[in-house]
Design a protein around this motif. Structure first.
Motif, PDB file in Angstrom:
ATOM      1  N   GLN A 195      79.513  17.471  65.429  1.00  0.00           N
ATOM      2  CA  GLN A 195      79.011  16.706  66.570  1.00  0.00           C
ATOM      3  C   GLN A 195      77.492  16.550  66.444  1.00  0.00           C
ATOM      4  OE1 GLN A 195      80.771  15.456  69.125  1.00  0.00           O
ATOM      5  NE2 GLN A 195      82.778  16.327  68.707  1.00  0.00           N
ATOM      6  N   PRO A 196      76.996  15.836  65.433  1.00  0.00           N
ATOM      7  CA  PRO A 196      75.545  15.792  65.214  1.00  0.00           C
ATOM      8  C   PRO A 196      74.769  15.189  66.375  1.00  0.00           C
ATOM      9  CG  PRO A 196      76.668  14.139  63.876  1.00  0.00           C
ATOM     10  CD  PRO A 196      77.732  15.024  64.451  1.00  0.00           C
ATOM     11  N   ALA A 197      75.361  14.228  67.083  1.00  0.00           N
ATOM     12  CA  ALA A 197      74.634  13.593  68.182  1.00  0.00           C
ATOM     13  C   ALA A 197      74.338  14.568  69.308  1.00  0.00           C
ATOM     14  CB  ALA A 197      75.428  12.406  68.722  1.00  0.00           C
ATOM     15  N   CYS A 198      75.152  15.605  69.433  1.00  0.00           N
ATOM     16  CA  CYS A 198      74.960  16.514  70.560  1.00  0.00           C
ATOM     17  C   CYS A 198      73.661  17.302  70.434  1.00  0.00           C
ATOM     18  CB  CYS A 198      76.146  17.459  70.725  1.00  0.00           C
ATOM     19  SG  CYS A 198      76.184  18.873  69.609  1.00  0.00           S
ATOM     20  N   LEU A 199      73.088  17.355  69.215  1.00  0.00           N
ATOM     21  CA  LEU A 199      71.824  18.071  69.053  1.00  0.00           C
ATOM     22  C   LEU A 199      70.698  17.407  69.835  1.00  0.00           C
ATOM     23  CD1 LEU A 199      71.858  19.108  65.298  1.00  0.00           C
ATOM     24  CD2 LEU A 199      72.157  20.563  67.298  1.00  0.00           C
ATOM     25  N   SER A 200      70.814  16.102  70.098  1.00  0.00           N
ATOM     26  CA  SER A 200      69.787  15.443  70.899  1.00  0.00           C
ATOM     27  C   SER A 200      69.820  15.914  72.344  1.00  0.00           C
ATOM     28  CB  SER A 200      69.968  13.923  70.849  1.00  0.00           C
ATOM     29  OG  SER A 200      71.188  13.536  71.457  1.00  0.00           O
ATOM     30  N   VAL A 201      70.936  16.509  72.751  1.00  0.00           N
ATOM     31  CA  VAL A 201      71.075  17.017  74.114  1.00  0.00           C
ATOM     32  C   VAL A 201      70.793  18.511  74.175  1.00  0.00           C
ATOM     33  CG1 VAL A 201      72.635  17.275  76.093  1.00  0.00           C
ATOM     34  CG2 VAL A 201      72.781  15.243  74.634  1.00  0.00           C
TER      35      VAL A 201
END
Length: 421
Positions: free
Chosen positions: A73-79
């Motif tokens: 879930q790489p996008a979740c690192l922005s959160v």
């Protein structure tokens, strides 16, 4: 009394709201007579200048981003990057050892945690676990609530077990800390409900700045004769979504000599989203995106703005940009949410509380650009309460109480069950 301020960002040269709050907390308590050591942890940027007053622990050697749950879930690192990266230090012995050494070197009587993320790093230390060195959680939001809202607002999928781990971390800190500092009464009520032993409210503030020498000094591409509404913000999701929902609808209604000007890192994601939805036709000659600007340019933009906009729709805490706007001497259009934590300003000349509905905010922006310049009363009694020297006083008084209790032989209670992601 020696205070260690432990942050997940540097504070000596503040840029965004979180840095500004941490910077002024340390400044005010230092001026009140406390000895303050500063320690930061995070990625070391290429242009970082080492400063022995605030060591920066570089988390680049950690490998949290290679973990399967993050890779999936790489996008979740922005959160949740702040949570994941700092807790990842626990799995990196060299970085963890550096952290332990610098915390011990401070010989603190109290550890002041800016944000909750470093709690797993200090909770394991004997002097903290025993209650000998009390911890104060200096919050800027109820992070558990904010992370869930950002994930929902951006449509980014964050695994539930990671959101649950954030909640476990923050609630454990709230229950273990000697006290919690909240920005608003609403945040304070949430922490009290979680079992905080003591909660103090220290709202965000601002500084008065004389910008009169910059009148008629217009940064390019702005030119004389234009009236503009100014929005300032980082790429923090509540800033971006607030602009897109509340300010963007006004672009189509601007007169030829009116502009919306955006300063700060929010400009790039705003442009990307407007182009994605096919709104690029509204941009030419209407929206000026300045990007991240230096202090002089920002002061010039504020000095010459016809009105400042504060379009916030969600997020915990209170907004530094709201306090700064109210102290700017310019007219202000703010959403109702942006005014949370700022009471007593309803009658301030030049302030329009436009509500949180896109239609009402749009009309308020267009009307403000049509009106003759309005200037708030610099002597309004409530404005003095917005200065950092005033808003941080509850923290000064809290630390004095903790010092008095320690002098009376009342160490903090030791209790922690930190959950790891």
């Amino acid at each position: 009394m020696r205070i260690l301020q432990f942050s997940t960002h540097t504070t000596l040269r503040p840029r965004h709201g979180g840095q500004l709050r941490s910077h002024h907390i340390a400044r005010v308590i230092e001026e009140a007579g406390f000895s303050v050591s500063r320690l930061a942890i995070g990625f070391r940027p290429p242009d970082h200048r080492e400063d022995k007053r605030e060591p920066l622990i570089d988390i680049a050697p950690t490998s949290f981003w290679t973990r399967p749950d993050y890779v999936a879930q790489p996008a979740c690192l922005s959160v949740i990057g702040d949570f994941a990266s700092v807790t990842g230090v626990l799995d990196c012995p060299p970085v963890l050892a550096e952290c332990d050494r610098l915390v011990a070197q401070a010989e603190a009587d109290v550890i002041l945690l800016e944000h909750p993320w470093t709690w797993p790093l200090v909770a394991r230390l004997p002097q903290v676990a025993s209650g000998t060195v009390p911890v104060v959680y200096s919050s800027q939001n109820v992070e558990t609530q904010l992370k869930r809202r950002i994930a929902r607002d951006t449509g980014i999928s964050v695994p539930e077990h990671l959101l649950a781990a954030i909640e476990a971390l923050e609630t454990d800190l709230v229950r273990s800390a000697a006290a919690v500092v909240a920005c608003t009464a609403a945040d304070g009520a949430a922490f009290t409900a979680w079992g905080a032993r003591e909660v103090v409210i220290a709202p965000n503030g601002g500084m008065r700045r004389d910008r009169n020498h910059l009148l008629d000094v217009l940064p390019a591409p702005l030119v004389p004769g234009q009236r503009y509404a100014l929005v300032v913000g980082s790429e923090h999701p509540p800033n971006v979504s607030g602009f897109l929902e509340l300010v963007a609808p006004a672009l189509a209604g601007l007169r030829p000599h009116h502009r919306i000007v955006v300063a700060g890192r929010m400009g790039a994601p705003v442009l990307e989203e407007m182009q994605r939805v096919g709104a690029a036709g509204h941009l030419s000659g209407r929206l000026e995106v300045m990007g991240e600007v230096d202090t002089i340019t920002l002061d010039a933009l504020i000095a010459n703005a016809h009105v400042l906009l504060v379009p916030i729709l969600y997020g915990g805490g209170s907004n530094v940009k709201t306090a700064e706007a109210l102290l700017s001497g310019r007219a202000v259009v703010a959403s109702a949410t942006a005014l949370r934590g700022f009471d007593g300003f309803e009658d301030l000349a030049g302030l329009t509380v436009a509500g949180d509905a896109p239609a009402s905010f749009r009309e308020a922006v267009l009307a403000a650009l049509e009106r003759a310049p309005e200037r708030p009363d610099a002597d309004h009694p409530a404005l003095r309460s917005l200065l950092w020297d005033s808003t941080v006083q509850p923290i000064v008084e809290l630390l004095r109480r903790i010092g008095s209790r320690a002098g009376a032989g009342e160490p903090g209670e030791a209790r922690s069950a930190v959950a790891r992601p």
